[in-house]
Write a protein that holds these residues in place. Sequence first.
Motif, mmCIF file in Angstrom:
data_model
loop_
_atom_site.group_PDB
_atom_site.id
_atom_site.type_symbol
_atom_site.label_atom_id
_atom_site.label_comp_id
_atom_site.label_asym_id
_atom_site.label_seq_id
_atom_site.Cartn_x
_atom_site.Cartn_y
_atom_site.Cartn_z
ATOM 1 N N LEU A 188 0.809 -1.210 0.000
ATOM 2 C CA LEU A 188 0.000 0.000 0.000
ATOM 3 C C LEU A 188 0.843 1.261 0.000
ATOM 4 C CD1 LEU A 188 -2.874 -1.087 2.412
ATOM 5 C CD2 LEU A 188 -2.696 -1.338 -0.066
ATOM 6 N N LYS A 189 2.156 1.104 -0.206
ATOM 7 C CA LYS A 189 3.055 2.257 -0.318
ATOM 8 C C LYS A 189 3.568 2.428 -1.744
ATOM 9 C CE LYS A 189 4.571 1.932 4.502
ATOM 10 N NZ LYS A 189 5.735 1.754 5.414
ATOM 11 N N GLY A 190 3.020 1.629 -2.647
ATOM 12 C CA GLY A 190 3.384 1.772 -4.054
ATOM 13 C C GLY A 190 4.498 0.879 -4.536
ATOM 14 N N ASN A 191 4.974 -0.024 -3.668
ATOM 15 C CA ASN A 191 6.095 -0.893 -4.025
ATOM 16 C C ASN A 191 5.601 -2.161 -4.714
ATOM 17 O OD1 ASN A 191 8.078 0.806 -2.691
ATOM 18 N ND2 ASN A 191 7.187 0.065 -0.773
ATOM 19 N N LEU A 192 6.131 -2.435 -5.887
ATOM 20 C CA LEU A 192 5.784 -3.632 -6.641
ATOM 21 C C LEU A 192 6.869 -4.677 -6.440
ATOM 22 C CD1 LEU A 192 3.765 -4.863 -8.700
ATOM 23 C CD2 LEU A 192 5.218 -3.933 -10.507
ATOM 24 N N GLN A 193 6.473 -5.904 -6.097
ATOM 25 C CA GLN A 193 7.414 -6.989 -5.837
ATOM 26 C C GLN A 193 7.535 -7.886 -7.072
ATOM 27 O OE1 GLN A 193 8.827 -6.625 -2.929
ATOM 28 N NE2 GLN A 193 7.343 -5.139 -2.127
ATOM 29 N N ASN A 194 8.580 -8.677 -7.089
ATOM 30 C CA ASN A 194 8.786 -9.618 -8.194
ATOM 31 C C ASN A 194 7.979 -10.893 -8.030
ATOM 32 O OD1 ASN A 194 10.626 -7.982 -9.595
ATOM 33 N ND2 ASN A 194 12.316 -8.680 -8.296
ATOM 34 N N PHE A 216 -2.895 0.723 -7.334
ATOM 35 C CA PHE A 216 -2.788 0.134 -8.673
ATOM 36 C C PHE A 216 -2.965 1.212 -9.743
ATOM 37 C CE2 PHE A 216 -4.869 -1.519 -12.464
ATOM 38 C CZ PHE A 216 -3.972 -2.492 -12.868
ATOM 39 N N VAL A 217 -3.976 2.056 -9.594
ATOM 40 C CA VAL A 217 -4.218 3.116 -10.580
ATOM 41 C C VAL A 217 -3.074 4.122 -10.584
ATOM 42 C CG1 VAL A 217 -5.741 5.024 -11.229
ATOM 43 C CG2 VAL A 217 -6.718 2.840 -10.473
ATOM 44 N N LYS A 218 -2.599 4.482 -9.413
ATOM 45 C CA LYS A 218 -1.501 5.449 -9.303
ATOM 46 C C LYS A 218 -0.264 4.941 -10.042
ATOM 47 C CE LYS A 218 -1.019 7.153 -5.220
ATOM 48 N NZ LYS A 218 -0.652 7.296 -3.786
ATOM 49 N N ARG A 219 0.011 3.662 -9.923
ATOM 50 C CA ARG A 219 1.215 3.094 -10.524
ATOM 51 C C ARG A 219 1.069 2.895 -12.036
ATOM 52 N NH1 ARG A 219 1.735 -0.289 -6.983
ATOM 53 N NH2 ARG A 219 0.475 -1.944 -7.891
ATOM 54 N N ASN A 220 -0.180 2.736 -12.502
ATOM 55 C CA ASN A 220 -0.375 2.325 -13.900
ATOM 56 C C ASN A 220 -1.202 3.293 -14.740
ATOM 57 O OD1 ASN A 220 0.858 -0.457 -13.711
ATOM 58 N ND2 ASN A 220 -0.722 -0.649 -12.134
ATOM 59 N N HIS A 221 -1.382 4.531 -14.271
ATOM 60 C CA HIS A 221 -2.301 5.435 -14.949
ATOM 61 C C HIS A 221 -1.831 5.877 -16.337
ATOM 62 C CE1 HIS A 221 0.495 8.277 -12.967
ATOM 63 N NE2 HIS A 221 0.229 9.065 -13.990
ATOM 64 N N GLU A 222 -0.555 5.674 -16.636
ATOM 65 C CA GLU A 222 -0.059 6.088 -17.948
ATOM 66 C C GLU A 222 -0.202 4.995 -19.001
ATOM 67 O OE1 GLU A 222 3.934 7.397 -17.264
ATOM 68 O OE2 GLU A 222 3.303 9.361 -16.500
ATOM 69 N N LYS A 223 -0.661 3.809 -18.591
ATOM 70 C CA LYS A 223 -0.818 2.687 -19.513
ATOM 71 C C LYS A 223 -2.288 2.271 -19.530
ATOM 72 C CE LYS A 223 3.272 1.232 -17.009
ATOM 73 N NZ LYS A 223 3.759 0.244 -16.032
ATOM 74 N N PRO A 224 -2.725 1.580 -20.563
ATOM 75 C CA PRO A 224 -4.073 1.007 -20.503
ATOM 76 C C PRO A 224 -4.102 -0.068 -19.413
ATOM 77 C CG PRO A 224 -3.059 0.570 -22.641
ATOM 78 C CD PRO A 224 -2.063 1.312 -21.838
#
Length: 483
Positions: A188-194, A216-224
């Motif tokens: 919930l801090k924006g960190n994506l794990q492998n 999720f939206v914050k991290r991916n808003h520039e992509k579909p």
Amino acid sequence: MIKISNFFTAVFLLSNLLAAAQAPVKKPNIIVIFTDDLGYADIGAQGSVSDIKTPNIDLLAKTGIRFTNGYVTAPQCSPSRAGLITGRYQQRYDFDQISDGPLPKAEITIADRLLKAGYVTGQVGKWHLEPNEVCVKWAKSALPNAVINGNKVSGIQRKFINPYMPSARGFNQYFTGYINDYDANFDLKGNLQNSSQRVKTPGYRLETQTSAALEFVKRNHEKPFFLYLAYYGPHVPLEATKKYLDRFPGEMPERRRHALAMMSAIDDGVGQLREMLRQYKINDNTMIVFSSDNGAPVGLTKPDVPIEDKRGNWDGSLNDPLTGEKGMLAEGGIRVPFIINYSGFQKGIVYNQAVSTLDIASTAIAMAGLKSDKALDGVNLVPFLTKNNSAAPHPYLFWRFWDQTAIRAGKWKLIVAGKKGQFLFDLDKDPTEKNNLLTSQPAIVKQLTAQLNNWTQELSPKGIKTTNLNDQETKWYKYYFDL
């Protein structure tokens, strides 16, 4: 000099226009918000009850399309979710009820399809399509040394569950869980794990699920992107914080107060999600679908047992004015709130033709630019929602659950409830299913029975259910239909 300058200016502007014309159009984002055991009455836009407060969801309906005849494929969570996520009647792959899980590996999900179209795919909240303790049939064939006691499997190891989780079903980002324990590859801090991790998250479950969706939206808003946000509410165990409970003072059943509070928390989440879309200026390019997995379980008489009592079947939600409840093929079990909001569709429309959650997959892949697939049972709703179109998307809708089978064709609905129960209703005149027209409309009964039989011959197992109703079904049909 002036002419030369004007010439180069014109060339510059023309080149920019050509570049803009040739630039690829960004594919629309798709968000599916699925509530859990939310009844037909329980968004304010339905106008069925006066105590519900869902201003953000109501605005979603006011600026979008509200479907008065929106259906799920089953009156129970797992099979309903299987129909939604695959776009296929779940009975085609022998998934009539929870114990028939997990979702077979061979089935293609919406996420699988949208990955191929270049989407980032995310799942948040309830999944319920993995193996669980009641999946005895699966355990007998898939688990070496399965420990089975009666109708339950014990000790299913994670290595046998993981191939059925969102991470293996087309979702490349996920925060999957119910209350405080999540299977996730981001925090919930924006960190994506492998890789996937078990995450313990304190706090209120509905706010946690909203926070994960926002990340999720914050991290991916520039992509579909495709986001499947499956709130675990207002399903029991009922849980609400003072912030939400205080919004509903006065005399009322406590179970109702908690359901109202939980829906208010979900409504806040919908508002936060839409605000984030506006901040990133992607709200006009995002389709939002809002619905529920089945009707409310009301326990026949809505008994207001203590919140912590595990015998409390009623989750506080309501199906008014519809008859029946979760587990039944009456309207109260399968007709649910259903909204689609997208700038490219009509706005402020109340749509009365019958649609299904099966249609979400077909509509999503069409909007993503993918080819249609004949294996899908849903309909691409885009042609029906972009302009006034009086045609019905479905000539027939079908259901089969436990010892019940049903079909809807236009205004007519036929329910076959075990060996002894048959009911025909004109839903245009009688949406509450009070007047059984079985004996007065023999030609309609014959036609619908033939269509229902044809459909069930395509399923696994085949056939209309004509066994005796189980004990729970017997109570329901005696109470609601005097069977």
